[in-house]
Design a protein around this motif. Structure first.
Motif, PDB file in Angstrom:
ATOM      1  N   SER A   3       0.843  -1.195   0.000  1.00  0.00           N
ATOM      2  CA  SER A   3       0.000   0.000   0.000  1.00  0.00           C
ATOM      3  C   SER A   3       0.878   1.245   0.000  1.00  0.00           C
ATOM      4  CB  SER A   3      -0.905   0.016   1.230  1.00  0.00           C
ATOM      5  OG  SER A   3      -0.139   0.294   2.395  1.00  0.00           O
ATOM      6  N   ILE A   4       0.262   2.370  -0.296  1.00  0.00           N
ATOM      7  CA  ILE A   4       0.962   3.652  -0.265  1.00  0.00           C
ATOM      8  C   ILE A   4       1.579   3.868   1.121  1.00  0.00           C
ATOM      9  CG2 ILE A   4       0.654   6.166  -0.381  1.00  0.00           C
ATOM     10  CD1 ILE A   4       0.387   4.905  -3.103  1.00  0.00           C
ATOM     11  N   GLN A   5       0.798   3.614   2.156  1.00  0.00           N
ATOM     12  CA  GLN A   5       1.287   3.834   3.522  1.00  0.00           C
ATOM     13  C   GLN A   5       2.454   2.906   3.843  1.00  0.00           C
ATOM     14  OE1 GLN A   5       0.031   6.399   5.561  1.00  0.00           O
ATOM     15  NE2 GLN A   5       1.975   5.957   6.528  1.00  0.00           N
ATOM     16  N   GLU A   6       2.391   1.655   3.406  1.00  0.00           N
ATOM     17  CA  GLU A   6       3.488   0.716   3.647  1.00  0.00           C
ATOM     18  C   GLU A   6       4.758   1.170   2.932  1.00  0.00           C
ATOM     19  OE1 GLU A   6       1.117  -3.524   4.220  1.00  0.00           O
ATOM     20  OE2 GLU A   6       1.444  -2.743   2.184  1.00  0.00           O
ATOM     21  N   PHE A  12      10.841   5.822   4.869  1.00  0.00           N
ATOM     22  CA  PHE A  12      11.330   6.713   5.918  1.00  0.00           C
ATOM     23  C   PHE A  12      12.031   5.987   7.052  1.00  0.00           C
ATOM     24  CE2 PHE A  12       8.465   9.785   3.841  1.00  0.00           C
ATOM     25  CZ  PHE A  12       9.430  10.740   3.565  1.00  0.00           C
ATOM     26  N   LYS A  13      12.107   4.669   6.966  1.00  0.00           N
ATOM     27  CA  LYS A  13      12.967   3.900   7.876  1.00  0.00           C
ATOM     28  C   LYS A  13      14.394   3.825   7.334  1.00  0.00           C
ATOM     29  CE  LYS A  13       9.304   1.055   9.796  1.00  0.00           C
ATOM     30  NZ  LYS A  13       8.665  -0.270   9.796  1.00  0.00           N
ATOM     31  N   ASP A  14      14.568   4.200   6.076  1.00  0.00           N
ATOM     32  CA  ASP A  14      15.869   4.174   5.408  1.00  0.00           C
ATOM     33  C   ASP A  14      16.605   5.486   5.722  1.00  0.00           C
ATOM     34  OD1 ASP A  14      17.984   4.460   3.534  1.00  0.00           O
ATOM     35  OD2 ASP A  14      16.894   3.275   2.039  1.00  0.00           O
ATOM     36  N   VAL A  18      15.972   9.675   4.709  1.00  0.00           N
ATOM     37  CA  VAL A  18      15.854  10.751   5.703  1.00  0.00           C
ATOM     38  C   VAL A  18      16.947  11.791   5.475  1.00  0.00           C
ATOM     39  CG1 VAL A  18      15.929  11.299   8.159  1.00  0.00           C
ATOM     40  CG2 VAL A  18      14.692   9.266   7.380  1.00  0.00           C
ATOM     41  N   ASP A  19      18.176  11.337   5.226  1.00  0.00           N
ATOM     42  CA  ASP A  19      19.270  12.282   4.953  1.00  0.00           C
ATOM     43  C   ASP A  19      18.998  13.092   3.681  1.00  0.00           C
ATOM     44  OD1 ASP A  19      20.622  11.462   7.214  1.00  0.00           O
ATOM     45  OD2 ASP A  19      22.011  10.144   6.135  1.00  0.00           O
TER      46      ASP A  19
END
Length: 101
Positions: A3-6, A12-14, A18-19
């Motif tokens: 899904s989009i949320q998944e 954003f766990k990567d 984030v950087d």
């Protein structure tokens, strides 16, 4: 298919994502989920060569290479085949409001 949320939760766990967001934010840029919509209004992948055009708060989808001086690119993706960024969203230039302060 995730899904989009998944997909966003995973991205954003990567730490590199984030950087990248932190670096882009220094320039007033961000990250967006490049997408389209089907007839039911559900999210779909945006087909290659298509861009979302915003005008009068309405979105339409047209060829990304269409030249129209009234629209400015506001979102890009990297095209590995072309070796350059390509616009995936354009907004009507007449709607752009600058801060008068």
């Amino acid at each position: 298919m995730k899904s989009i949320q998944e997909r966003t939760d995973e991205a954003f766990k990567d730490a590199e994502v984030v950087d990248a967001l932190k670096k882009l934010s220094q320039y007033g840029f961000g990250i967006l989920l490049v997408h389209g919509h089907n007839e039911k209004g559900e999210f779909t992948e945006l087909p290659k060569g298509v861009a979302a055009y915003e005008e009068n708060l309405q979105i339409t989808f047209k060829g990304s290479s269409e030249e129209n001086g009234d629209f400015v690119p506001v979102a890009w993706v990297w095209d590995g085949e072309m070796g350059k960024p390509v616009a995936v969203m354009k907004c009507n230039n007449a709607q752009w409001c600058e801060d008068k302060n």
